[in-house]
Design an enzyme around this catalytic site. Structure first.
Site, mmCIF file in Angstrom:
data_model
loop_
_atom_site.group_PDB
_atom_site.id
_atom_site.type_symbol
_atom_site.label_atom_id
_atom_site.label_comp_id
_atom_site.label_asym_id
_atom_site.label_seq_id
_atom_site.Cartn_x
_atom_site.Cartn_y
_atom_site.Cartn_z
ATOM 1 N N CYS A 88 17.624 -11.858 -16.279
ATOM 2 C CA CYS A 88 18.184 -10.424 -15.708
ATOM 3 C C CYS A 88 18.222 -9.426 -16.956
ATOM 4 O O CYS A 88 17.938 -8.045 -16.880
ATOM 5 C CB CYS A 88 19.355 -10.598 -14.906
ATOM 6 S SG CYS A 88 20.724 -11.495 -15.983
ATOM 7 N N LYS A 147 26.196 -21.396 -3.107
ATOM 8 C CA LYS A 147 25.084 -21.535 -2.301
ATOM 9 C C LYS A 147 23.900 -21.363 -3.477
ATOM 10 O O LYS A 147 23.550 -20.218 -3.924
ATOM 11 C CB LYS A 147 24.971 -20.379 -1.438
ATOM 12 C CG LYS A 147 24.080 -20.447 -0.118
ATOM 13 C CD LYS A 147 22.490 -20.931 -0.380
ATOM 14 C CE LYS A 147 21.635 -19.722 -0.793
ATOM 15 N NZ LYS A 147 20.624 -20.158 -1.142
ATOM 16 N N GLU A 158 11.340 -3.915 -12.149
ATOM 17 C CA GLU A 158 11.702 -5.314 -12.589
ATOM 18 C C GLU A 158 10.213 -6.111 -12.487
ATOM 19 O O GLU A 158 10.094 -6.306 -11.258
ATOM 20 C CB GLU A 158 13.073 -6.003 -12.321
ATOM 21 C CG GLU A 158 13.500 -7.082 -12.660
ATOM 22 C CD GLU A 158 14.831 -7.745 -12.172
ATOM 23 O OE1 GLU A 158 14.867 -7.885 -11.020
ATOM 24 O OE2 GLU A 158 15.650 -8.184 -12.999
ATOM 25 N N GLU A 165 25.922 -9.158 -9.552
ATOM 26 C CA GLU A 165 25.125 -9.139 -10.929
ATOM 27 C C GLU A 165 23.658 -9.100 -10.547
ATOM 28 O O GLU A 165 22.977 -10.176 -9.887
ATOM 29 C CB GLU A 165 25.450 -10.579 -11.621
ATOM 30 C CG GLU A 165 26.665 -10.694 -12.030
ATOM 31 C CD GLU A 165 27.058 -10.018 -13.403
ATOM 32 O OE1 GLU A 165 26.102 -9.435 -13.785
ATOM 33 O OE2 GLU A 165 28.059 -10.403 -13.869
HETATM 34 P P1 NAD Z 1 17.243 -13.454 -4.803
HETATM 35 O O1 NAD Z 1 18.148 -12.283 -4.650
HETATM 36 O O2 NAD Z 1 16.303 -13.584 -4.060
HETATM 37 O O3 NAD Z 1 18.149 -14.674 -4.496
HETATM 38 C C1 NAD Z 1 19.702 -15.026 -5.128
HETATM 39 C C2 NAD Z 1 20.466 -15.894 -4.142
HETATM 40 O O4 NAD Z 1 20.646 -15.297 -3.011
HETATM 41 C C3 NAD Z 1 19.598 -17.125 -3.745
HETATM 42 O O5 NAD Z 1 20.714 -18.325 -3.868
HETATM 43 C C4 NAD Z 1 19.141 -16.872 -2.303
HETATM 44 O O6 NAD Z 1 18.917 -18.006 -1.564
HETATM 45 C C5 NAD Z 1 20.145 -15.988 -2.114
HETATM 46 N N1 NAD Z 1 19.799 -15.156 -0.760
HETATM 47 C C6 NAD Z 1 18.534 -14.790 -0.568
HETATM 48 N N2 NAD Z 1 18.835 -13.991 0.635
HETATM 49 C C7 NAD Z 1 19.845 -13.848 0.894
HETATM 50 C C8 NAD Z 1 20.856 -13.187 2.065
HETATM 51 N N3 NAD Z 1 20.129 -12.234 2.898
HETATM 52 N N4 NAD Z 1 22.065 -13.152 1.991
HETATM 53 C C9 NAD Z 1 22.653 -14.119 0.986
HETATM 54 N N5 NAD Z 1 21.960 -14.627 0.055
HETATM 55 C C10 NAD Z 1 20.646 -14.626 0.205
HETATM 56 O O7 NAD Z 1 17.024 -13.435 -6.282
HETATM 57 P P2 NAD Z 1 16.359 -14.446 -7.399
HETATM 58 O O8 NAD Z 1 14.704 -14.320 -6.939
HETATM 59 O O9 NAD Z 1 16.838 -16.010 -6.835
HETATM 60 O O10 NAD Z 1 16.437 -14.421 -8.776
HETATM 61 C C11 NAD Z 1 16.013 -13.098 -9.445
HETATM 62 C C12 NAD Z 1 16.869 -12.078 -9.298
HETATM 63 O O11 NAD Z 1 18.413 -12.257 -10.146
HETATM 64 C C13 NAD Z 1 16.239 -10.815 -10.406
HETATM 65 O O12 NAD Z 1 16.332 -9.655 -9.765
HETATM 66 C C14 NAD Z 1 17.168 -11.058 -11.691
HETATM 67 O O13 NAD Z 1 17.346 -9.981 -12.333
HETATM 68 C C15 NAD Z 1 18.540 -11.201 -10.961
HETATM 69 N N6 NAD Z 1 19.261 -11.831 -11.601
HETATM 70 C C16 NAD Z 1 20.580 -11.239 -12.319
HETATM 71 C C17 NAD Z 1 21.327 -11.806 -13.206
HETATM 72 C C18 NAD Z 1 22.675 -10.789 -13.945
HETATM 73 O O14 NAD Z 1 23.505 -11.453 -14.181
HETATM 74 N N7 NAD Z 1 22.631 -9.459 -13.472
HETATM 75 C C19 NAD Z 1 21.426 -12.908 -13.793
HETATM 76 C C20 NAD Z 1 20.335 -13.806 -13.309
HETATM 77 C C21 NAD Z 1 19.215 -13.220 -12.264
#
Ligand code: NAD
Ligand code: MN
Length: 491
Positions: A296, A187, A393, A262
């Site tokens: 991240c 996804k 963050e 993550e």
């Molecule tokens: P997000 O949590 O909004 O979305 C991540 C993914 O989850 C997307 O594909 C989104 O569509 C999906 N999603 C959203 N709501 C959901 C739900 N209720 N159920 C299941 N899936 C759902 O994050 P973002 O805005 O896309 O990315 C930024 C965040 O990701 C930051 O907090 C960053 O730190 C984190 N990040 C972490 C790492 C790591 O390796 N630790 C790497 C990259 C990004």
């Protein structure tokens, strides 16, 4: 739109393989009624429409993956390896097009996108090498007993990916999952589904059997959650925000899925008195401002002893002010836009709030004169460890400098966070480096280098930055389970 043309043109052949309005299920592009519009992140130009999946779409993808698993897990491991190598070779051969497409739809400068795609190829190759090296073991037993351990795949894995490294984060999951004999449903983030869909097509073109890799974009709370709920999905690997990660873990508990999370970070750079500032300063700037801070593991807190703080702040500001802000298509651009206008407003608001709370704005804090949702590289000095800017963050190019009196205070400040993803330490004292590295609560500690990710080393969080690991052998183990076989072989 004229300004986006260089990136459009550079990825034309690649994009032409995509069938508008579709998702990738069971080895083919499948048209859906509901669509998501994918836009370029600098100019907002429409790139295409992709299919937007719901629970029925996810169910179809999971059904296909479950069916494909039977043959995929039974296949000769060397054949799985060969397919992963073939994907890497094709991606490598088409490198420049993938870079242009990722830059365009993820809003990253070409120089950043190049690192992503090069790393994606390396990730595929590294895990391909494991596919035929997943050995079990024979266990010490009486002669009349034969006991051994098989390492087996989990089944259908649901892989949920964020927008900041669309293809790379997907392959950190897909490569080990497939090497270990699982099948997957990905996804991708709604803002960046294109490279994921096109990668599924690439995999299919090099011979990956139908159903092994499915890609279904769609809203997180519909498509994403359907995957987390689905009873036939045995594992969820989620990369994204801490808030959504917690919800994923809660819902996944209903069906006792294995979960890897993550999540976010507020990672520190610690600069001790004896640091080599000529190295520490450019590295600290890059660790924070790279990909406009949307990493991240961005090192967004710079913890520095009082005695060196004035010099550190002055030299960091010089770099921040000198970063080349430019179009994504300009290969010399160092600072690109943030992901969208909403993010830009949120980041600028956090800067205003930090000023109101008493932090000293050294540079940035505003939108530079550039078309698109840009935020200037920003530094705040005299931030206190408990301040919002040091705790939350930002996910933008904003650095908080925290001045501390001594080494113990530096370690305490580094650990004063709900997060614990990565940390970077600068000191010339080797013994001290080892001692402090052991005390920092983070999944990765780098010393005298800004590098916090290596394909061969595990990557993941302490505390609320998540659990489970990606990359390294741990990243493969995350897609395997052990079965004990116990046999009586007495007469
Ligand atoms: P997000 O949590 O909004 O979305 C991540 C993914 O989850 C997307 O594909 C989104 O569509 C999906 N999603 C959203 N709501 C959901 C739900 N209720 N159920 C299941 N899936 C759902 O994050 P973002 O805005 O896309 O990315 C930024 C965040 O990701 C930051 O907090 C960053 O730190 C984190 N990040 C972490 C790492 C790591 O390796 N630790 C790497 C990259 C990004
Ligand atoms: Mn989000």
């Amino acid at each position: 739109m004229a300004e986006a043309m260089p990136l459009m043109t550079a990825s034309e052949d690649l994009r032409s393989r995509y069938k508008e309005g579709t998702v990738f299920i069971d080895g083919a592009f499948v048209a859906l009624d509901n669509h998501l519009t994918v836009a370029g992140k600098q100019f907002g130009d429409t790139m295409c429409e992709v299919g937007s999946g719901n629970s029925d779409t996810i169910d179809a993808a999971v059904t296909s993956a479950a069916k494909a698993w039977t043959a995929w897990r039974a296949m000769a491991p060397s054949a799985r390896a060969a397919l992963l190598y073939a994907m890497a070779d094709r991606l490598s051969a088409e490198m420049d097009q993938w870079i242009a497409l990722e830059a365009h739809h993820a809003g990253k400068p070409l120089s950043d996108a190049r690192i992503d795609i090069v790393s994606a190829v390396m990730t595929l190759r590294w895990f391909a090498g494991f596919a035929d090296r997943i050995d079990g073991r024979v266990v010490a037993s009486a002669d009349t007993v034969h006991r051994y351990v098989r390492r087996e795949s989990l089944g259908v894995c649901g892989l949920i990916v964020p927008w900041n490294f669309p293809l790379l984060m997907m392959l950190w999951k897909v490569a080990p999952a497939l090497a270990a004999g699982n099948t997957v449903v990905v996804k991708p983030a709604s803002l960046t589904p294109l490279t994921a869909l096109l990668f599924a097509k690439l995999a299919s073109d090099v011979g990956l059997p139908a159903g092994v890799l499915n890609v279904v974009p769609g809203p997180g709370d519909a498509a994403g959650m359907s995957l987390v709920r689905h009873p036939d999905v045995t594992k969820i690997s989620f990369t994204g925000s801490t808030e959504i990660g917690k919800e994923v873990a809660r819902v996944a508990a209903d069906t006792v899925k294995r979960v890897t999370l993550e999540l976010g970070g507020k990672s520190p750079t610690v600069i001790l008195d004896d640091a080599d500032l000529d190295k520490a300063i450019p590295a600290s700037a890059a660790g924070c401002f790279g990909h406009a801070g949307q990493k991240c593991a961005a090192r967004t807190r710079v913890i520095v002893s009082d005695s060196r703080a004035d010099e550190v702040v002055e030299r960091l500001a010089k770099i921040a002010n000198g970063l080349k802000v430019g179009d994504l298509s300009d290969p010399t651009t160092q600072l690109g836009p943030v992901i969208d206008k909403k993010a830009q407003s949120r980041i600028l608001k956090m800067c205003q709030d930090a000023q109101s709370a008493g932090a000293a704005l050294v540079c940035g804090g505003k939108a530079p004169d550039q078309t698109g949702p840009y935020v200037a590289a920003t530094i705040f000095d005299h931030v206190k460890s408990g301040d919002t800017l040091a705790q939350e963050e930002v996910f933008g190019p904003v650095m908080a400098v925290i001045r501390v009196p001594d080494e113990q205070a530096a370690i305490a400040a580094a650990n004063d966070s709900d997060y614990g993803l990565a940390a970077t330490l600068w000191t010339r004292d080797v013994g001290k480096a080892h001692r402090i590295a052991a005390q920092i609560q983070a999944g990765t500690v780098s010393v005298n280098t800004p590098a916090v990710v290596g394909i061969e080393t595990p990557f993941g969080g302490y505390k609320q930055s998540g659990y489970g690991r990606e990359l390294g052998v741990e990243g493969l183990d995350a897609y395997l389970q052990s079965k004990a076989i116990i046999m009586d072989i007495g007469s």
